[in-house]
Design an enzyme around this catalytic site. Structure first.
Site, PDB file in Angstrom:
ATOM      1  CG  ASP A   1      -7.594   4.778  16.995  1.00  0.00           C
ATOM      2  OD1 ASP A   1      -8.415   4.230  16.228  1.00  0.00           O
ATOM      3  OD2 ASP A   1      -6.836   4.124  17.737  1.00  0.00           O
TER       4      ASP A   1
ATOM      5  CD  GLU B   1      -3.776  -1.312  15.327  1.00  0.00           C
ATOM      6  OE1 GLU B   1      -4.136  -0.660  16.331  1.00  0.00           O
ATOM      7  OE2 GLU B   1      -4.542  -2.051  14.671  1.00  0.00           O
TER       8      GLU B   1
ATOM      9  CB  THR C   1     -17.530  -3.639  13.361  1.00  0.00           C
ATOM     10  OG1 THR C   1     -16.141  -3.296  13.280  1.00  0.00           O
ATOM     11  CG2 THR C   1     -17.726  -5.079  12.896  1.00  0.00           C
TER      12      THR C   1
ATOM     13  N   GLY D   1      -9.513  -4.066  14.192  1.00  0.00           N
ATOM     14  CA  GLY D   1      -9.732  -5.005  15.281  1.00  0.00           C
ATOM     15  C   GLY D   1      -8.473  -5.228  16.091  1.00  0.00           C
TER      16      GLY D   1
END
Length: 347
Positions: A288, A205, A99, A175
């Protein structure tokens, strides 16, 4: 099996740069901070080697890493180290995501941050030590309070995808899944799709957000991250949602250790990978945040093999098929497939 997983050429499609920061790199960043200011210290202790717990703890850890990576030099260092570590793990194609951030105290802007990351990728490409192709997705954080920030990210993607030697290849929507209103971002994500930007979306998630899942699936993303609760019994048997994924063959980025260590999956044997993989749905094993979760892509393959009884041949096919889901052209895909075929001939 562990040795095979190590030497196997691999594709990594879901790797957040800051979350992939290793203990060694964190130590470098801390030393740099203390050289500039001997009195400097983190707002709280950071110990990623013993991480485990919850999503909230996970995102608190990310904030601490952001404290360390608050300037262009740090962004370059972290990106460079992450690439080297993936290359050492026999990852041949890597899609990083991050980001863009403004940090007023260091005068770092979203643009200067992105440029530092791109420079690290360019320099890695020119290094003979790294037999790895690296691409970049810029992330829209669902916790952004101002949609203008998300619009700025899309502008950066449009600009850099035209001027960064095809390094910027798409949009990541991610996020903390427990915060933010996804609906405010849907028009922007739809615009990205209309402008032919590749779209990877973190989805499901946490449990219970069926309306959110429906809205995100309507975009027909190019890939889905995690898909932790994209299972019929968590979706009130909404098989139309499951069928949307199946019919459109949307690849799923599966992060075994991340989900277990963040507490969204109780144990490896209960991971959603088992449901989708055994239905022959496109799945890609990913890390991840390899630093925060103390893992590697080789380790993820080994865990999958041990947990679900996968043979070396199945692991090879799992890795080989991942090539089809990269955000790159057919020429690059064919080049990678030839590398994999050479490996198979030699082993």
């Amino acid at each position: 099996m562990e040795m095979f997983c190590s030497v196997l050429p691999k594709i990594e499609l879901h790797s957040h740069i800051n979350g992939s920061c290793s203990e060694e790199t964190i130590s470098k960043l801390i030393r740099r901070k203390k050289l500039l200011n001997p009195c400097w210290q983190l707002s709280e202790e950071l110990n990623i080697s013993s991480y485990g717990g919850s999503l909230e703890k996970c995102f608190s850890t990310f904030k601490l890493i952001h404290e360390l990576c608050d300037n262009e030099e740090a962004a370059y260092l972290v990106t460079s180290d992450v690439i080297k570590e993936f290359a050492k793990d026999n990852v041949k194609y890597l899609e990083l995501r991050t980001t863009p951030r403004d940090v007023s105290s260091t005068r770092m802007t979203k643009s200067s941050y992105t440029e530092s990351v791109l420079k690290a990728i360019t320099d890695a490409r020119s290094s003979m030590e790294n037999d790895i192709t690296v691409k970049l997705l810029l992330s829209i954080d669902r916790a952004m309070k101002n949609v203008d920030d998300a619009q700025e990210v899309l502008k950066l993607i449009k600009m850099y995808s035209a001027h960064s030697d095809a390094t910027v290849v798409g949009v990541d929507f991610s996020g903390n899944p427990t915060v933010g209103d996804v609906k405010q971002f849907l028009p922007l994500l739809r615009l990205a799709k209309e402008n032919h930007m590749k779209l990877s979306i973190h989805m499901a998630e946490v449990a219970g957000n069926v309306d959110e899942i429906e809205g995100l699936l309507a975009l027909l993303p190019d890939r889905i991250g995690h898909a932790t609760f994209l299972l019929p019994h968590y979706l009130n048997e909404r098989m139309d949602l499951i069928n949307t994924i199946i019919t459109n063959k949307i690849p799923l980025e599966m992060c075994l250790t991340s989900n277990v260590k963040s507490g969204t999956v109780m144990e490896y044997s209960k991971h959603q990978f088992n449901y989708w993989f055994h239905r022959n749905h496109p799945c890609v094993l990913c890390t991840d945040d390899k630093g925060v979760f103390s893992t590697s892509l080789s380790n993820e393959y080994f865990i999958a093999a041990e947990t679900f009884g996968l043979t070396c041949e199945v692991l090879y096919e799992l890795s080989y098929s991942s090539i089809d889901y990269i955000f790159s052209d057919d020429c690059h895909k064919n080049s990678l497939k030839n590398k994999w075929k050479s490996f198979k001939t030699e082993h």
